[in-house]
Design a protein around this motif. Structure first.
Motif, PDB file in Angstrom:
ATOM      1  N   ILE A  99      -6.002 -21.423  32.786  1.00  0.00           N
ATOM      2  CA  ILE A  99      -4.632 -21.638  33.263  1.00  0.00           C
ATOM      3  C   ILE A  99      -3.822 -22.421  32.234  1.00  0.00           C
ATOM      4  N   LEU A 100      -4.418 -23.450  31.658  1.00  0.00           N
ATOM      5  CA  LEU A 100      -3.692 -24.246  30.663  1.00  0.00           C
ATOM      6  C   LEU A 100      -3.401 -23.428  29.407  1.00  0.00           C
TER       7      LEU A 100
ATOM      8  N   GLY B 244      -9.591 -23.391  35.172  1.00  0.00           N
ATOM      9  CA  GLY B 244      -8.626 -24.440  34.850  1.00  0.00           C
ATOM     10  C   GLY B 244      -8.249 -24.428  33.386  1.00  0.00           C
TER      11      GLY B 244
ATOM     12  N   MET C 248      -6.330 -26.257  37.951  1.00  0.00           N
ATOM     13  CA  MET C 248      -5.443 -26.789  36.929  1.00  0.00           C
ATOM     14  C   MET C 248      -5.673 -28.290  36.755  1.00  0.00           C
TER      15      MET C 248
ATOM     16  N   ILE D 102      -1.547 -18.852  35.086  1.00  0.00           N
ATOM     17  CA  ILE D 102      -2.334 -18.564  36.284  1.00  0.00           C
ATOM     18  C   ILE D 102      -2.691 -17.084  36.311  1.00  0.00           C
TER      19      ILE D 102
ATOM     20  N   TRP E  10      -6.057 -22.550  42.643  1.00  0.00           N
ATOM     21  CA  TRP E  10      -5.459 -22.672  41.307  1.00  0.00           C
ATOM     22  C   TRP E  10      -5.017 -24.104  41.002  1.00  0.00           C
TER      23      TRP E  10
END
Length: 725
Positions: free
Chosen positions: A36-37, A33, A65, A41, A61
């Motif tokens: 991803i930020l 997570g 997130m 992704i 995902w």
């Protein structure tokens, strides 16, 4: 009274969810997570050194997130609150569903306790818990068609299933439940093309179509099928085995089975065909794999509720005392929450915290480290990117040879020394009280450096052998010391970055060679111009192309000028003209015959680090364009030496270091490859990186992302140069 019981169950779910975060799988979900930020992704494994760059479908995902957003906004305690809310909703909504179907609050309490009691044994902070909440929502839609969301299945089901499909793989069980319901109703005379069943059929089809809108397309929906195809691997994992009656999960499933059977046998109403069609498969799923105990009782509890349903229902009168009790329960929940806020958010007592601190303090972090798959998530959360893992519990992603070696090592198989040699393991951090620790203790090749009640740390006494080739490959003989040093530099550097690096480093003076993901095919960006320029020069040498002829790029430049500009300044108009001139993908068979099997000039152009390194090697030995064309080959080398885009490899080298190179960049990708002249000879270095998250990468409009990515390529160039010199 119904409201009070609802509050009791919701409070129980809240208390369960407030527990400290301790699940190994959740740890890498949380790390992903955050990733991803920061970088978008992922589509390839960033965490391991055994499967680095392998395709990875991050099936959860959306949940990850969500974890990342909450972690950034409220810290880990915010995630504990999310889990508490989820538990509260699952327990409370399950009770309300059973109450509505049974019309008897006492029966509803008993059935909910039995069903939730079994399901609860699999509750944790994983995305599975969010999938469980989605399943309860689907039960409400299907089982209660005349109220709330059940009246709008054509809208609600597609939205719910899209969220669920992007949160956890149990969405396939939701689709299975919906399909079984339709089959059961058909057997009862309600075909799926009439009435409400028609709406549910349409909703299911629409949900499947909508769920294709995800970062991985059909791959995300096929993820559970791919995972189940690895049954040989899953049989090694406890939660994928049949439950054992001697465990709490197996015992609670047996209790639920007894309650369910009693309801069907002695209830006021006989179960319908539809009820049997729905519940029997889910009961078998729970018996087949322990992890399905989380969902199976929730399917059965609705059927059991109808079987024992009261004709009139018990009175549910409220009293002032109920309100007092409710207030006390709310106060209790608030007290639990305040107490939880004062606790550490993570519970690491089962993990090698002290052992990894020893590894870090003694300069061992970043080496090729073997650890238990049950600790992989902890290592990823706490020590990545400095430390990559051998394996974790992403059993869908790892190559089968990696998983088999992991299981064999854990079982203290006699081949354990060969496994460590095959993967060039430097350090082993393993649960102390296991058979393999005893084997290592007695082996002269390994030295115990640390031990506590949780873990032991063993370090190889002798230099490690050459790292293993990709899955299915055959390891060669141990390389000379300079090659091992070079390989270690490349491996450790690649391990520090969240996206794959494809690297080839060849010291032409010593023969030392190092590589990482050298055969990974990537979007070539402007590196395709190397092959285009070489082919144009070949044709000039053949006499089939005039150097002074107009190029046709629209700017009035000649063929010779365009060859120069596509290399020296990476001119895209000349590159596009040249690509069309040589036939684009029609040249691919010729490139393969020349020894560039990973390169394609068909759109989108692709190549590999191995192919680029081979190209540069031929540039330097004069064989690139064949006999009699050494002058043309030298011309191309001169163009590379005149390169004006010098924001990557040259930045990491001592000022004035001669470099003949070519860069490439496009959205998500950044490369540089060249021949570096050192004081001891020549070094060929190819660095292909990506996919990076947008907005990277554009050398014409550099921003913070380009500074970071180009700087990483420069850093690797500096480290390799220093090792060679």
């Amino acid at each position: 009274m119904a409201g009070l019981f609802t509050l009791v169950f919701a409070l129980g779910g809240w208390h369960s969810g407030l527990g400290r975060l301790s699940d190994n799988s959740f740890f890498w979900h949380l790390r992903t997570g955050r990733l991803i930020l920061e970088h978008g992704i992922p589509h390839a494994d960033p965490y391991s050194f055994t499967a680095a760059g392998s395709r990875w479908v991050v099936q959860s995902w959306l949940a990850e997130m969500l974890y990342g957003v909450i972690d950034r906004a409220a810290g880990a305690f915010g995630i504990r609150l999310l889990v508490a809310v989820t538990g509260s909703l699952v327990a409370g909504l399950t009770y309300r569903l059973v109450l509505r179907l049974s019309r008897d609050h006492l029966a509803a309490v008993g059935l909910t306790l039995a069903a939730i009691g079994a399901s609860f044994t699999l509750w944790s902070e994983r995305p599975l818990f969010l999938g469980l909440l989605a399943f309860v929502g689907l039960l409400w839609i299907v089982e209660v068609p005349d109220r709330g969301l059940g009246r709008r299945p054509l809208v609600v089901i597609p939205v719910l299933m899209w969220l669920w499909a992007n949160v956890h793989g149990t969405f396939v069980l939701g689709m299975l439940y919906l399909g079984l319901h339709l089959v059961g109703r058909w057997l009862e005379g309600a075909p799926p093309w009439k009435g409400r069943e028609r709406l549910l059929s349409q909703a299911g089809a629409l949900a499947l179509a909508v769920s294709l809108l995800n970062p991985y397309g059909p791959g995300l929906l096929l993820f559970p099928i791919h995972l189940l195809g690895r049954n040989e691997v899953l049989r090694q994992v406890t939660e994928w085995r049949s439950p054992d009656i001697h465990t709490v999960q197996g015992f609670m499933l047996a209790v639920w089975g007894a309650v369910f059977g009693a309801c069907l046998a002695f209830g006021r109403h006989r179960p319908s065909r539809r009820d049997l069609v729905v519940t029997v498969p889910f009961l078998f799923l729970a018996i087949w794999a322990e992890r399905n105990i989380a969902l199976a009782p929730l399917v059965g509890v609705a059927v059991a509720a109808r079987a024992v349903a009261s004709e009139t229902g018990r009175p549910l009168g409220g009293t002032p005392l109920n309100r007092v009790v409710a207030g006390a329960l709310v106060a209790l929940g608030a007290t639990w929450t305040v107490q939880a806020a004062g606790q550490p958010n993570f519970d690491f007592h089962r993990y090698p915290v002290a052992a990894m601190r020893f590894v870090a303090d003694h300069g061992l972090l970043g080496q090729r480290l073997m650890s238990d798959d049950g600790w992989g998530g902890y290592l990823i959360l706490e020590h990545w990117p400095r430390q990559r893992v051998f394996v974790d519990d992403r059993y869908d992603m790892y190559p089968l040879p990696v998983l088999h070696d992991s299981f064999h090592f854990a079982d203290a198989d006699p081949s354990w020394p060969q496994i460590l040699d095959r993967w060039a393991i430097d350090v082993v951090v393993w649960p102390r009280h296991t058979a393999i620790v005893g084997r290592m203790e007695a082996d002269a090749g390994w030295e115990r450096r640390y031990e506590d009640d949780v873990a032991a740390v063993y370090v190889r006494r002798a230099p490690p052998p050459v790292p293993a080739l990709p899955a299915g490959g055959v390891a060669g003989p141990a390389p000379p010391a300079p090659a091992r040093q070079l390989q270690d530099i490349v491996d450790r550097f690649a391990a520090l970055h969240p996206v794959p690096f494809s690297v080839v480093a060849d010291d032409r003076s010593t023969g030392a060679h190092a590589s990482h993901l050298a055969d990974r095919r990537v979007l070539s960006a402007s590196l395709y111009k190397l092959f285009v320029a070489a082919e144009l020069l070949r044709r000039i040498g053949d006499g089939t192309l005039e150097r002074d002829a107009a190029s046709g790029d629209g700017s009035g430049r000649t063929v010779g000028e365009c060859i120069r500009d596509m290399i020296v300044v990476s001119d895209n108009r000349c590159g596009a003209w040249g690509l069309g001139k040589v036939g684009s993908g029609a040249l691919d068979p010729s490139l393969e015959r020349q020894g560039y099997p990973g390169t394609s000039l068909a759109s989108p152009q692709r190549t590999t680090a191995a192919d680029i390194a081979r190209f540069l090697e031929r540039v330097r030995d004069g064989s690139l364009l064949g006999p009699g064309r050494q002058a043309l080959t030298s011309e191309l080398y001169g163009l590379l030496r005149s390169q004006q885009v010098n924001d990557r490899l040259p930045v990491g080298l001592p000022p004035g270091t001669p470099v003949a190179h070519k860069t490439g960049d496009r959205l998500h990708w950044a490369h540089d490859a060249g021949v570096i002249s050192t004081t001891k000879g020549e070094l060929i270095l190819v660095v292909l990186t990506g996919p990076w998250p947008a907005p990277c990468c554009d050398a014409d409009h550099p921003g913070p992302a380009e500074v970071e990515v180009f700087g990483a390529i420069a850093d690797l160039a500096g480290e390799v140069y220093s090792a060679v010199v």
